[in-house]
Design an enzyme around this catalytic site. Sequence first.
Site, PDB file in Angstrom:
ATOM      1  NE  ARG A  46      -2.252  -1.443   3.535  1.00 62.16           N
ATOM      2  CZ  ARG A  46      -2.837  -1.699   4.694  1.00 62.16           C
ATOM      3  NH1 ARG A  46      -4.022  -1.209   4.950  1.00 62.16           N
ATOM      4  NH2 ARG A  46      -2.229  -2.423   5.623  1.00 62.16           N
ATOM      5  CD  GLU A 225       6.314 -20.245  19.800  1.00 57.51           C
ATOM      6  OE1 GLU A 225       7.015 -19.605  19.008  1.00 57.51           O
ATOM      7  OE2 GLU A 225       5.100 -20.056  19.952  1.00 57.51           O
ATOM      8  CG  ASP A 244      -0.103 -18.255  17.054  1.00 56.46           C
ATOM      9  OD1 ASP A 244      -0.103 -17.726  15.926  1.00 56.46           O
ATOM     10  OD2 ASP A 244       0.914 -18.341  17.773  1.00 56.46           O
ATOM     11  CG  HIS A 249       2.479 -24.544  13.590  1.00 59.75           C
ATOM     12  ND1 HIS A 249       2.397 -24.325  12.244  1.00 59.75           N
ATOM     13  CD2 HIS A 249       2.729 -23.326  14.142  1.00 59.75           C
ATOM     14  CE1 HIS A 249       2.597 -23.029  11.991  1.00 59.75           C
ATOM     15  NE2 HIS A 249       2.788 -22.406  13.130  1.00 59.75           N
ATOM     16  CE  LYS A 335       3.379 -16.934  20.885  1.00 62.92           C
ATOM     17  NZ  LYS A 335       4.200 -17.524  19.845  1.00 62.92           N
ATOM     18  CE  LYS A 340      12.076 -21.918  17.996  1.00 65.56           C
ATOM     19  NZ  LYS A 340      10.632 -21.746  17.834  1.00 65.56           N
TER      20      LYS A 340
HETATM   21  C1  BG6 Z   1       3.798 -19.075  13.962  1.00 63.73           C
HETATM   22  C2  BG6 Z   1       3.040 -18.496  15.112  1.00 63.73           C
HETATM   23  O1  BG6 Z   1       2.936 -19.733  13.073  1.00 63.73           O
HETATM   24  O2  BG6 Z   1       4.754 -20.008  14.433  1.00 63.73           O
HETATM   25  C3  BG6 Z   1       3.976 -17.862  16.108  1.00 63.73           C
HETATM   26  O3  BG6 Z   1       2.127 -17.525  14.635  1.00 63.73           O
HETATM   27  C4  BG6 Z   1       5.037 -18.838  16.526  1.00 63.73           C
HETATM   28  O4  BG6 Z   1       3.271 -17.402  17.254  1.00 63.73           O
HETATM   29  C5  BG6 Z   1       5.716 -19.436  15.311  1.00 63.73           C
HETATM   30  O5  BG6 Z   1       5.984 -18.135  17.320  1.00 63.73           O
HETATM   31  C6  BG6 Z   1       6.672 -20.522  15.708  1.00 63.73           C
HETATM   32  O6  BG6 Z   1       7.413 -20.920  14.588  1.00 63.73           O
HETATM   33  P1  BG6 Z   1       8.874 -21.538  14.744  1.00 63.73           P
HETATM   34  O7  BG6 Z   1       9.248 -21.915  13.365  1.00 63.73           O
HETATM   35  O8  BG6 Z   1       9.723 -20.455  15.335  1.00 63.73           O
HETATM   36  O9  BG6 Z   1       8.738 -22.689  15.677  1.00 63.73           O
END
Ligand code: BG6
Length: 515
Positions: A46, A225, A244, A249, A335, A340
Amino acid sequence: MTDKPTVIAIFGVTGDLARRKLIPSLYSNFIKGRLPQRLHIVGVGRRDWTDETLINHARQSLRNYAAAIYDERAWELFRQTLSYSKVNLPQPETYKTLRDDLNALDGGCCNRLYYLSIAPEFYADVIRNLGALDMAREDAGGRADAAPPWRRIVIEKPFGYDLTTAQSLNRVVHSVFKESQVYRIDHYLGKETAQNILFMRFANTIFEPIWNRSHISNVQVTVAESVDVGTRAGYYDSSGVMRDMMQNHLLQLLSLIAMEPPSAFDADALRDEKVKVLQAARPIKLADTVRGQYDGYRAAEGVASDSATPTFAALKLYIDNWRWKDIPFYLRSGKAIGQKTTQVNIQFKRPPNSIFELTESGDYSRNMLSICIQPDEGIHLTIEAKIPDQPIAKSVDMELHYKNAFTADNLPDAYERLILDAINGDAQLFIRSDEIESAWTIVDPVIEGWQCDPGAPPMQTYAAGSWGPAAADELLEREEHVWRVSCLHEKASCNDSTPLNPPDRSGGSKAAQLE
Ligand code: BG6
């Protein structure tokens, strides 16, 4: 690789995903010689940018996020592929300029990949506006003597907010594009280790005979995470962990683990089997769910002070088919967890009779196959072994680490693979419309139940840096199971569910006895 000119039009090129992932992934593919030779990358946005602004932006993005592979000579070639076109996403009339810009590139007979890296509320508008100008038609603009150019669209997650909105978005998509032109992204499927689940299961003979309810006790998927919501609170507070992470995932990982062998390694055969798994999921009881918020979440900027959005969820799910009936699949994600890690742990049943003395616990540990999705990608197999010079057994790990087993310095980013697959027309690692809808069918009742059912388990809080609320442990303890983590070499020891920040919950030793 095609020699037909190919245009990649990135909607939302000024955004974060384009800067951090798309531009670096395109560049990496470019320097590996994997992109079509006659390539145009058109940034669509945009803002009042010029080609020069985009070029500077792209260079900065590479310096920040692809510094290790940045090379001035390659950049000089790459920059020549870039141009910018301004579009106001909801306004149809502004697409004429885009159409003309794209047609001006090689007379409009290019293959085209439209990449939607924009806020989801604009997806339907963009798709309708492309449709209104016939920009999705594959028979438009080609030469009579040549194969018609293709038109494809890549759509980022989230795809819908719930089942109803996903269905309605699918209807809009299908009013303009055929399903075979649509590439819905879940970047977890582009991770090397997620792709390897299929190779591990179906390129070997030793796993499949024991990959079922007769030998497996339970399956655990952990996507932890360490980051908190950071600057994304505005988006996150209206989504939460179920939308999310869980809907996409975790359910994707689950379907790779649980699917039947496909008849071929192609998009339809694979996705047919994945969708069958999702459709066989038994409705989740609210009593089999845990939701949590990390301490401090409500104080984050952009988060409502009375927010009921979970940042952590744990679930028990069953797949009602012959292979998995009554075997629990435990899924958890959160989170602000201490470390991680993404891992799938497949716990096998114990031997029926114990004839050896054992260390620590009064019984054998379960054999466990751990698929370490990230970081320290690999596979661990936990087995019982005799301790030298002692007549007793102890659990030890046989470990495969990608960094040792393969020569590649760094694993390619998931986006690198996915962009390439979309260009090459390989939809295996993309989500089909029925998969998306089946996944929403699984998570919607949980989200609704948490919001509306007075009997739903209450929101728990957990300390940032822990493994989540204690209730997530209790969910497993009911069946004498325990969360197990492998693939961690720094902070926690293998097969130890001890929280990283004891003593806020009961922990590892109790858990070890149960197992
Ligand atoms: C995304 C989410 O799809 O995946 C995020 O929206 C998340 O909140 C992320 O942090 C995690 O991805 P990765 O590849 O860092 O594990």
